[in-house]
Design an enzyme around this catalytic site. Structure first.
Site, PDB file in Angstrom:
ATOM      1  N   LYS A   1      31.981  60.620  19.783  1.00 35.46           N
ATOM      2  CA  LYS A   1      31.781  59.222  19.367  1.00 35.46           C
ATOM      3  C   LYS A   1      31.493  58.328  20.574  1.00 35.46           C
ATOM      4  O   LYS A   1      30.582  57.501  20.548  1.00 35.46           O
ATOM      5  CB  LYS A   1      33.026  58.744  18.615  1.00 35.46           C
ATOM      6  CG  LYS A   1      33.248  57.269  18.689  1.00 35.46           C
ATOM      7  CD  LYS A   1      33.267  56.519  17.416  1.00 35.46           C
ATOM      8  CE  LYS A   1      33.132  55.038  17.728  1.00 35.46           C
ATOM      9  NZ  LYS A   1      33.230  54.157  16.659  1.00 35.46           N
TER      10      LYS A   1
ATOM     11  N   LEU B   1      43.936  52.932  13.083  1.00 38.98           N
ATOM     12  CA  LEU B   1      44.677  51.953  13.889  1.00 38.98           C
ATOM     13  C   LEU B   1      43.844  51.491  15.086  1.00 38.98           C
ATOM     14  O   LEU B   1      42.863  52.136  15.452  1.00 38.98           O
ATOM     15  CB  LEU B   1      45.987  52.584  14.364  1.00 38.98           C
ATOM     16  CG  LEU B   1      46.933  53.040  13.242  1.00 38.98           C
ATOM     17  CD1 LEU B   1      48.160  53.736  13.817  1.00 38.98           C
ATOM     18  CD2 LEU B   1      47.344  51.869  12.368  1.00 38.98           C
TER      19      LEU B   1
HETATM   20  P1  NAD Z   1      41.762  46.037  12.642  1.00 33.24           P
HETATM   21  O1  NAD Z   1      42.436  45.409  13.803  1.00 33.24           O
HETATM   22  O2  NAD Z   1      40.994  45.188  11.684  1.00 33.24           O
HETATM   23  O3  NAD Z   1      42.851  46.864  11.772  1.00 33.24           O
HETATM   24  C1  NAD Z   1      43.917  47.580  12.305  1.00 33.24           C
HETATM   25  C2  NAD Z   1      45.056  47.530  11.292  1.00 33.24           C
HETATM   26  O4  NAD Z   1      46.113  48.380  11.741  1.00 33.24           O
HETATM   27  C3  NAD Z   1      45.667  46.127  11.140  1.00 33.24           C
HETATM   28  O5  NAD Z   1      45.665  45.768   9.769  1.00 33.24           O
HETATM   29  C4  NAD Z   1      47.090  46.276  11.691  1.00 33.24           C
HETATM   30  O6  NAD Z   1      48.033  45.461  11.026  1.00 33.24           O
HETATM   31  C5  NAD Z   1      47.341  47.745  11.426  1.00 33.24           C
HETATM   32  N1  NAD Z   1      48.391  48.354  12.242  1.00 33.24           N
HETATM   33  C6  NAD Z   1      48.553  48.328  13.577  1.00 33.24           C
HETATM   34  N2  NAD Z   1      49.633  49.054  13.953  1.00 33.24           N
HETATM   35  C7  NAD Z   1      50.169  49.554  12.814  1.00 33.24           C
HETATM   36  C8  NAD Z   1      51.276  50.381  12.527  1.00 33.24           C
HETATM   37  N3  NAD Z   1      52.068  50.847  13.492  1.00 33.24           N
HETATM   38  N4  NAD Z   1      51.535  50.691  11.240  1.00 33.24           N
HETATM   39  C9  NAD Z   1      50.748  50.227  10.250  1.00 33.24           C
HETATM   40  N5  NAD Z   1      49.664  49.440  10.448  1.00 33.24           N
HETATM   41  C10 NAD Z   1      49.379  49.105  11.714  1.00 33.24           C
HETATM   42  O7  NAD Z   1      40.838  47.183  13.250  1.00 33.24           O
HETATM   43  P2  NAD Z   1      39.529  47.843  12.566  1.00 33.24           P
HETATM   44  O8  NAD Z   1      38.326  47.032  12.873  1.00 33.24           O
HETATM   45  O9  NAD Z   1      39.852  48.214  11.172  1.00 33.24           O
HETATM   46  O10 NAD Z   1      39.390  49.155  13.488  1.00 33.24           O
HETATM   47  C11 NAD Z   1      40.252  50.273  13.328  1.00 33.24           C
HETATM   48  C12 NAD Z   1      39.747  51.384  14.233  1.00 33.24           C
HETATM   49  O11 NAD Z   1      38.409  51.710  13.877  1.00 33.24           O
HETATM   50  C13 NAD Z   1      39.719  50.997  15.715  1.00 33.24           C
HETATM   51  O12 NAD Z   1      40.139  52.092  16.476  1.00 33.24           O
HETATM   52  C14 NAD Z   1      38.255  50.645  15.965  1.00 33.24           C
HETATM   53  O13 NAD Z   1      37.866  50.870  17.308  1.00 33.24           O
HETATM   54  C15 NAD Z   1      37.570  51.619  15.025  1.00 33.24           C
HETATM   55  N6  NAD Z   1      36.239  51.202  14.580  1.00 33.24           N
HETATM   56  C16 NAD Z   1      36.006  49.925  14.190  1.00 33.24           C
HETATM   57  C17 NAD Z   1      34.723  49.553  13.783  1.00 33.24           C
HETATM   58  C18 NAD Z   1      34.433  48.143  13.321  1.00 33.24           C
HETATM   59  O14 NAD Z   1      33.251  47.793  13.203  1.00 33.24           O
HETATM   60  N7  NAD Z   1      35.447  47.320  13.041  1.00 33.24           N
HETATM   61  C19 NAD Z   1      33.678  50.504  13.762  1.00 33.24           C
HETATM   62  C20 NAD Z   1      33.955  51.818  14.128  1.00 33.24           C
HETATM   63  C21 NAD Z   1      35.252  52.164  14.540  1.00 33.24           C
END
Ligand code: NAD
Length: 300
Positions: free
Chosen positions: A171, A64
């Site tokens: 991290k 999330l």
């Molecule tokens: P994103 O915004 O693309 O995806 C988050 C998803 O969570 C969305 O689809 C949203 O609808 C869903 N969501 C939110 N609240 C919810 C709930 N209560 N129930 C069900 N679904 C819910 O984000 P992301 O890029 O996939 O990143 C996710 C995590 O990974 C973050 O914490 C981010 O910091 C971390 N991260 C991201 C990257 C990257 O390059 N994108 C790299 C490393 C770590």
């Protein structure tokens, strides 16, 4: 293994797909129907709520955006999964969040005999798709050992950093250092250019000298020096400035809690804030290189 996966965004979507492709029985839930439909095509079962997704699950994985999403998913007084999880379940939260929230969720679940590890990732969307993520896990050794074979379906390197919350701390320490290295490398390369040097030659010199570092070797921020990196593609793809800002905010918050001295991290945070606020939030984080050119340097 029966796995529930909650949060199917840029990272969670491909991670859940890799679990399906590894032969697990995966039930998914996301607030976005589009994200759910993608996973249905990949072969996952769809749930109509998070609590339905976790019914009879051996493992629950969440991916999330931020700490408050994670806290409310598990601990919400009405709908929190704490009320529906069985004590046989292992919860793995792979979101990048503040370690204090990870500890709070882990403690609350432990009181109900539910196992919890925090397992943030490094490797970005490319790593999520390729199944080559690095997982940095915080939690009891036994819980780590249970989580490891599941995480190996989505990642290549699985580290045990320490107790619950340690994964998040490790991290953000790494990402704080990365931001400092990226800003320092940009600064040195731009100074070389200002003095008439070729950035490719300068990079080659530093790669064989004591300034060598990961950003120079694999992620050079100066356009045209390395092929196939975001700087040679107008800073598209890669790791967004806004995500680096999020991680730096978490790092500085953590440092304040432990009274750790982080002057370098704070300076990198200021630089990334300025850069992001100038409309670069959705570009790759190596675009901070542009902050040092003759047009932008007065902003620093
Ligand atoms: P994103 O915004 O693309 O995806 C988050 C998803 O969570 C969305 O689809 C949203 O609808 C869903 N969501 C939110 N609240 C919810 C709930 N209560 N129930 C069900 N679904 C819910 O984000 P992301 O890029 O996939 O990143 C996710 C995590 O990974 C973050 O914490 C981010 O910091 C971390 N991260 C991201 C990257 C990257 O390059 N994108 C790299 C490393 C770590």
């Amino acid at each position: 293994m029966k796995i529930a996966f909650i949060g199917l965004g840029n990272m969670g979507g491909p991670m859940a797909t890799n679990l399906v492709n590894s032969g697990h029985n995966v039930t998914v839930y996301d607030l976005s129907q589009d994200a759910m439909n993608q996973l249905k095509l990949a072969g996952a079962r769809l749930a109509t709520s998070a609590s339905q997704a976790v019914e009879n699950a051996d493992v629950v994985i969440s991916m999330l955006p931020a700490g408050h999403h994670v806290e409310s998913l598990y601990l919400d007084p009405q709908n929190g999964l704490i009320h529906s999880l069985s004590s046989k379940t292992l919860v793995i939260d792979s979101s990048t969040i503040d370690s204090a929230t990870a500890v709070k969720v882990g403690k609350a679940l432990a009181l109900e005999s539910i196992s919890f590890v925090d397992a943030p990732v490094s490797g970005g969307v490319g790593g999520a798709k390729a199944g080559t993520l690095t997982f940095i896990v915080g939690g009891e050794k036994q819980h780590f050992l249970t989580a490891k074979p599941v995480l190996e379906n989505m990642g290549k390197n699985i580290f045990h950093a320490g107790e619950v919350g340690a994964g998040q701390v490790a991290k953000i320490c790494n990402n704080m250092l990365l931001s400092v290295l990226m800003a320092g490398t940009s600064e040195a390369l731009q100074m070389a250019i200002d003095n008439g040097l070729d950035p490719k030659v300068m990079s080659d010199i530093m790669l064989q000298s004591s300034g060598r570092n990961w950003t120079l070797e694999l992620y050079n921020p100066c356009p045209g020096v390395l092929e196939g990196v975001p700087s040679s593609n107008n800073y598209q793809g890669g790791f967004m400035v806004d995500l680096m800002r999020k991680d730096l905010n978490l790092a500085i918050e953590t440092a304040e809690n432990t009274h750790s001295a982080t002057p370098m991290g704070k300076l990198a945070q200021t630089l990334y804030e300025k850069h992001g606020e100038s409309g670069n939030g959705q570009r790759d984080f190596s675009s901070v290189f542009e902050l040092f050119n003759s047009t932008n340097r007065l902003k620093i």
